[in-house]
Write a protein that holds these residues in place. Structure first.
Motif, PDB file in Angstrom:
ATOM      1  N   LEU A 199      25.841   9.349 -44.437  1.00  0.00           N
ATOM      2  CA  LEU A 199      27.239   9.662 -44.750  1.00  0.00           C
ATOM      3  C   LEU A 199      27.361  10.290 -46.137  1.00  0.00           C
ATOM      4  O   LEU A 199      26.605   9.945 -47.047  1.00  0.00           O
ATOM      5  N   PRO A 200      28.300  11.212 -46.323  1.00  0.00           N
ATOM      6  CA  PRO A 200      28.514  11.801 -47.652  1.00  0.00           C
ATOM      7  C   PRO A 200      28.840  10.717 -48.683  1.00  0.00           C
ATOM      8  O   PRO A 200      29.521   9.737 -48.372  1.00  0.00           O
ATOM      9  N   ILE A 201      28.368  10.908 -49.896  1.00  0.00           N
ATOM     10  CA  ILE A 201      28.579   9.917 -50.958  1.00  0.00           C
ATOM     11  C   ILE A 201      29.773  10.343 -51.813  1.00  0.00           C
ATOM     12  O   ILE A 201      29.744  11.395 -52.449  1.00  0.00           O
ATOM     13  N   PRO A 202      30.829   9.559 -51.826  1.00  0.00           N
ATOM     14  CA  PRO A 202      31.974   9.872 -52.689  1.00  0.00           C
ATOM     15  C   PRO A 202      31.587   9.773 -54.163  1.00  0.00           C
ATOM     16  O   PRO A 202      30.651   9.051 -54.522  1.00  0.00           O
ATOM     17  N   LEU A 203      32.311  10.474 -55.007  1.00  0.00           N
ATOM     18  CA  LEU A 203      32.056  10.354 -56.437  1.00  0.00           C
ATOM     19  C   LEU A 203      32.386   8.935 -56.892  1.00  0.00           C
ATOM     20  O   LEU A 203      31.685   8.365 -57.736  1.00  0.00           O
ATOM     21  N   PHE A 204      33.449   8.357 -56.310  1.00  0.00           N
ATOM     22  CA  PHE A 204      33.848   6.983 -56.645  1.00  0.00           C
ATOM     23  C   PHE A 204      33.884   6.161 -55.353  1.00  0.00           C
ATOM     24  O   PHE A 204      34.941   5.991 -54.750  1.00  0.00           O
ATOM     25  N   PRO A 205      32.734   5.672 -54.879  1.00  0.00           N
ATOM     26  CA  PRO A 205      32.679   4.977 -53.586  1.00  0.00           C
ATOM     27  C   PRO A 205      33.340   3.612 -53.616  1.00  0.00           C
ATOM     28  O   PRO A 205      33.523   3.004 -54.669  1.00  0.00           O
ATOM     29  N   GLY A 206      33.708   3.133 -52.422  1.00  0.00           N
ATOM     30  CA  GLY A 206      34.296   1.807 -52.285  1.00  0.00           C
ATOM     31  C   GLY A 206      34.108   1.301 -50.870  1.00  0.00           C
ATOM     32  O   GLY A 206      33.524   1.976 -50.025  1.00  0.00           O
ATOM     33  N   THR A 207      34.588   0.104 -50.598  1.00  0.00           N
ATOM     34  CA  THR A 207      34.459  -0.493 -49.269  1.00  0.00           C
ATOM     35  C   THR A 207      35.836  -0.715 -48.650  1.00  0.00           C
ATOM     36  O   THR A 207      36.847  -0.780 -49.344  1.00  0.00           O
ATOM     37  N   ARG A 208      35.858  -0.843 -47.327  1.00  0.00           N
ATOM     38  CA  ARG A 208      37.085  -1.102 -46.587  1.00  0.00           C
ATOM     39  C   ARG A 208      36.880  -2.318 -45.690  1.00  0.00           C
ATOM     40  O   ARG A 208      35.776  -2.829 -45.559  1.00  0.00           O
ATOM     41  N   SER A 209      37.968  -2.739 -45.049  1.00  0.00           N
ATOM     42  CA  SER A 209      37.876  -3.859 -44.122  1.00  0.00           C
ATOM     43  C   SER A 209      37.090  -3.453 -42.885  1.00  0.00           C
ATOM     44  O   SER A 209      36.985  -2.261 -42.555  1.00  0.00           O
ATOM     45  N   GLY A 210      36.580  -4.470 -42.169  1.00  0.00           N
ATOM     46  CA  GLY A 210      35.755  -4.197 -40.999  1.00  0.00           C
ATOM     47  C   GLY A 210      36.458  -3.406 -39.918  1.00  0.00           C
ATOM     48  O   GLY A 210      35.880  -2.485 -39.327  1.00  0.00           O
ATOM     49  N   SER A 211      37.726  -3.745 -39.639  1.00  0.00           N
ATOM     50  CA  SER A 211      38.437  -3.045 -38.569  1.00  0.00           C
ATOM     51  C   SER A 211      38.619  -1.574 -38.901  1.00  0.00           C
ATOM     52  O   SER A 211      38.531  -0.704 -38.025  1.00  0.00           O
ATOM     53  N   ARG A 212      38.857  -1.275 -40.167  1.00  0.00           N
ATOM     54  CA  ARG A 212      39.023   0.122 -40.558  1.00  0.00           C
ATOM     55  C   ARG A 212      37.695   0.866 -40.518  1.00  0.00           C
ATOM     56  O   ARG A 212      37.640   2.032 -40.118  1.00  0.00           O
ATOM     57  N   ILE A 213      36.624   0.195 -40.930  1.00  0.00           N
ATOM     58  CA  ILE A 213      35.307   0.824 -40.880  1.00  0.00           C
ATOM     59  C   ILE A 213      34.981   1.221 -39.454  1.00  0.00           C
ATOM     60  O   ILE A 213      34.518   2.343 -39.177  1.00  0.00           O
ATOM     61  N   ARG A 214      35.224   0.326 -38.509  1.00  0.00           N
ATOM     62  CA  ARG A 214      34.924   0.631 -37.098  1.00  0.00           C
ATOM     63  C   ARG A 214      35.801   1.769 -36.593  1.00  0.00           C
ATOM     64  O   ARG A 214      35.360   2.595 -35.799  1.00  0.00           O
ATOM     65  N   ARG A 215      37.055   1.792 -37.037  1.00  0.00           N
ATOM     66  CA  ARG A 215      37.956   2.869 -36.625  1.00  0.00           C
ATOM     67  C   ARG A 215      37.458   4.219 -37.157  1.00  0.00           C
ATOM     68  O   ARG A 215      37.483   5.223 -36.455  1.00  0.00           O
ATOM     69  N   PHE A 216      36.995   4.213 -38.402  1.00  0.00           N
ATOM     70  CA  PHE A 216      36.457   5.440 -38.991  1.00  0.00           C
ATOM     71  C   PHE A 216      35.173   5.863 -38.278  1.00  0.00           C
ATOM     72  O   PHE A 216      34.966   7.046 -37.989  1.00  0.00           O
ATOM     73  N   TYR A 217      34.309   4.889 -38.011  1.00  0.00           N
ATOM     74  CA  TYR A 217      32.990   5.211 -37.451  1.00  0.00           C
ATOM     75  C   TYR A 217      33.101   5.781 -36.039  1.00  0.00           C
ATOM     76  O   TYR A 217      32.322   6.665 -35.655  1.00  0.00           O
ATOM     77  N   THR A 218      34.052   5.295 -35.266  1.00  0.00           N
ATOM     78  CA  THR A 218      34.182   5.749 -33.881  1.00  0.00           C
ATOM     79  C   THR A 218      34.971   7.054 -33.767  1.00  0.00           C
ATOM     80  O   THR A 218      35.089   7.596 -32.672  1.00  0.00           O
ATOM     81  N   SER A 219      35.518   7.539 -34.867  1.00  0.00           N
ATOM     82  CA  SER A 219      36.259   8.799 -34.851  1.00  0.00           C
ATOM     83  C   SER A 219      35.455   9.854 -35.592  1.00  0.00           C
ATOM     84  O   SER A 219      35.306   9.775 -36.813  1.00  0.00           O
ATOM     85  N   PRO A 220      34.909  10.847 -34.906  1.00  0.00           N
ATOM     86  CA  PRO A 220      34.072  11.862 -35.570  1.00  0.00           C
ATOM     87  C   PRO A 220      34.749  12.545 -36.746  1.00  0.00           C
ATOM     88  O   PRO A 220      34.105  12.868 -37.745  1.00  0.00           O
ATOM     89  N   SER A 221      36.073  12.746 -36.662  1.00  0.00           N
ATOM     90  CA  SER A 221      36.772  13.447 -37.742  1.00  0.00           C
ATOM     91  C   SER A 221      36.976  12.572 -38.973  1.00  0.00           C
ATOM     92  O   SER A 221      37.242  13.083 -40.058  1.00  0.00           O
ATOM     93  N   LEU A 222      36.848  11.250 -38.827  1.00  0.00           N
ATOM     94  CA  LEU A 222      37.043  10.339 -39.949  1.00  0.00           C
ATOM     95  C   LEU A 222      35.736   9.782 -40.498  1.00  0.00           C
ATOM     96  O   LEU A 222      35.700   9.257 -41.608  1.00  0.00           O
ATOM     97  N   ARG A 223      34.670   9.895 -39.729  1.00  0.00           N
ATOM     98  CA  ARG A 223      33.419   9.200 -40.056  1.00  0.00           C
ATOM     99  C   ARG A 223      32.899   9.528 -41.452  1.00  0.00           C
ATOM    100  O   ARG A 223      32.406   8.655 -42.167  1.00  0.00           O
ATOM    101  N   SER A 224      33.011  10.773 -41.877  1.00  0.00           N
ATOM    102  CA  SER A 224      32.445  11.160 -43.174  1.00  0.00           C
ATOM    103  C   SER A 224      33.212  10.565 -44.348  1.00  0.00           C
ATOM    104  O   SER A 224      32.786  10.681 -45.499  1.00  0.00           O
ATOM    105  N   TYR A 225      34.349   9.896 -44.079  1.00  0.00           N
ATOM    106  CA  TYR A 225      35.149   9.309 -45.159  1.00  0.00           C
ATOM    107  C   TYR A 225      34.963   7.781 -45.266  1.00  0.00           C
ATOM    108  O   TYR A 225      35.692   7.125 -46.001  1.00  0.00           O
TER     109      TYR A 225
END
Length: 539
Positions: free
Chosen positions: A312-338
């Motif tokens: 995954l691309p590395i943000p200049l200022f990385p952070g973490t999100r909740s599990g449900s949001r991570i799964r939502r991002f991961y399963t959506s190709p347009s959101l995965r890189s974020y």
């Protein structure tokens, strides 16, 4: 969310049938899913044909917006259908769904019977009342929501809804009603003075662990970046060319540009000062372990392949999100890189915390008083500072608008309405000998020698010093260089000659120069005095 005493929820097919039968309309069947303008697949209907319990819309860079979708919004089927249809379209066409989402609790106040057929007059009165209340309480998103709903009904040619009535819902709203002059001259929210910027910069050097904050500070100082722009930056955006070090920054304002987010054509190259480039490079170099920790945590907490997370691309200022949001991002190709990106509110909070972290005294009537208050911080204070400095430096409204990522000059015109009062406010650092003493510290470490070998990308400025900008400057060197962070004065140069030239120019400007030009000369004069003192101090 309190929706009042509302009856059972009509499932999609039943709602479509009632609207078709009672109002003689031919509604399009509701789809099971909808795509947001960022490409997220949003489930509208569950496996049993009922409305999905909640809608979670990812507003990239900002955060998540949630609507309780599984319960009824209104007893009248036409209003229920109208609202749901409008929400679905909004998700597809706008990045900001808040105007419609924030409207949901207020629909219960729309007084209509379940079987009432002519809903337009009551909806118009209700919309006017909601807008009036929202304007009084300055809730901008709730102001635009009712008109968006009524406009959708007009565009769908629903009976009783008219373009003429739509025009009565005047939702014009401006935060500038509080007074731009008050904001710009405000001690807590107005632009920082040169003296304050020096103090902030020096205070941020006190702790070696504040690398992230230093990098954020220089980006805010040099370009007035919004929190959303900080949230969208990536390490890969850093670069260097003949013009020097730079960072590519996404545009985020305007309906079209805001949808593009990190699309290649939406990125703007912004050149960095030497100190900004150095601070960011230091932060990136020392942040590898934190990036690795976040990658492993995201993979472990969400049962994702570590090798996939590492890609995954590395943000200049990385952070973490909740599990449900991570799964939502991961399963959506347009959101995965974020996935590894933080949300903008985290940057706003981090900048506000600089007040407690640095504990710098606030300015009060031109003096500092520890007993009064400590300096307030916000990303928008840095934006006001950037705009003010550009105005004082003689830039055009178009230049300021482009630098601050505005599509037009409308939002920067107020910076040009102030002259000497504002100039004195921003340049207070150059008015007394005590303040010039602090400017000496600003030049310390930037004095260089004419004897040292010049780099290929450096340009000499007469016999005064070198310019690190690596591009031709159209301004008078003795006026602009001494107030420019890219200038490196020679300790052997006779800066007193330059001082006399600037003083002569200042005397002539008193008669014929404009406020901004006079300010440039005053700033240069303060700068050259500081250089002379700094060289004498080092000697």
């Amino acid at each position: 969310m309190n929706l009042g005493p509302i009856r059972r929820t009509l499932v999609p097919e039943e709602l479509e049938r009632l609207v078709s039968q009672r109002w003689d309309l031919d509604p399009e069947p509701f789809e099971g899913t909808v795509h947001s303008c960022f490409g997220q697949v949003v489930p509208l209907v569950d496996g049993q044909g009922a409305w999905n319990a909640q809608l979670h819309i990812e507003h990239l860079g900002y955060g998540i917006k949630t609507l309780h979708w599984g319960q009824a919004f209104h007893a009248n089927p036409l209003v229920e259908w109208l609202y749901r249809s409008c929400v679905i379209e909004r998700i597809q066409t706008h990045i900001d769904v808040r105007p419609l989402f924030s409207l949901a609790p207020h629909l219960a106040n729309l007084k209509l019977k379940a079987a009432e057929k002519c809903v337009a007059p009551a909806l118009l009165d209700w919309a006017s009342a909601v807008i009036a209340s929202a304007r009084a309480s300055r809730r901008s998103h709730l102001i635009t929501g009712p008109k968006a709903l009524y406009q959708w009904a007009v565009e769908e040619l629903l009976p009783g809804f008219s373009e003429a009535d739509l025009q009565t819902l005047d939702t014009t709203y401006s935060r500038k009603k509080l007074g731009s002059a008050v904001t710009l001259l405000d001690d807590d929210q107005g632009p920082f003075t040169a003296k304050e910027l020096i103090r902030i910069e020096q205070a941020l050097q006190a702790n070696v662990e504040w690398r992230r904050d230093r990098a954020m500070y220089y980006l805010c100082r040099d370009w007035g970046l919004r929190p959303i722009q900080l949230a969208l930056l990536r390490v890969a955006d850093l670069g260097s060319d003949a013009g020097g070090p730079y960072i590519r920054v996404p545009s985020v304002k305007g309906i079209r540009r805001s949808r593009l987010r990190r699309s290649e054509k939406n990125m703007k190259k912004r050149y960095l000062s030497d100190e900004a480039a150095s601070a960011i490079a230091d932060y990136v170099e020392n942040n590898h372990e934190e990036v690795r920790r976040i990658q492993l945590k995201v993979a472990s907490d969400n049962n994702l392949p570590t090798t996939e997370v590492e890609k995954l691309p590395i943000p200049l200022f990385p952070g973490t999100r909740s599990g449900s949001r991570i799964r939502r991002f991961y399963t959506s190709p347009s959101l995965r890189s974020y996935i590894l990106h933080s949300d903008s509110h985290r940057f706003s909070a981090a900048i506000r915390k600089w007040g407690d972290m640095l504990k710098l005294p606030a300015r009060y009537n031109g003096v500092d008083d520890q007993e009064i208050s400590q300096m307030e911080f916000s990303a928008y204070r840095f934006r006001r500072t950037k705009a003010t400095v550009m105005v004082i430096s003689g830039h055009s409204p178009e230049d300021v608008a482009e630098a601050l990522d505005h599509q037009t000059t409308e939002n920067v015109k107020h910076y040009f309405k102030f002259n000497l009062d504002l100039i004195e406010f921003v340049n207070a650092a150059h008015n007394t000998s005590a303040e010039i003493a602090e400017a000496i510290a600003y030049w310390s470490g930037r004095i260089t020698s004419a004897a040292r070998e010049s780099l290929s990308k450096e340009m000499h400025v007469a016999n005064l010093g070198i310019c690190k900008a690596t591009e031709v400057c159209p301004h008078h060197p003795t006026v602009t260089c001494y107030s420019c962070p890219k200038f490196r004065p020679f300790k052997e140069a006779d800066h007193r000659v330059a001082k006399r030239v600037i003083e002569d120019l200042r005397d002539r400007m008193r008669e014929q120069g404009s406020g901004p030009v006079r300010s440039q000369v005053d700033s240069a004069l303060a700068g050259v005095r500081a250089v002379i003192k700094a060289i004498a101090h080092d000697a």
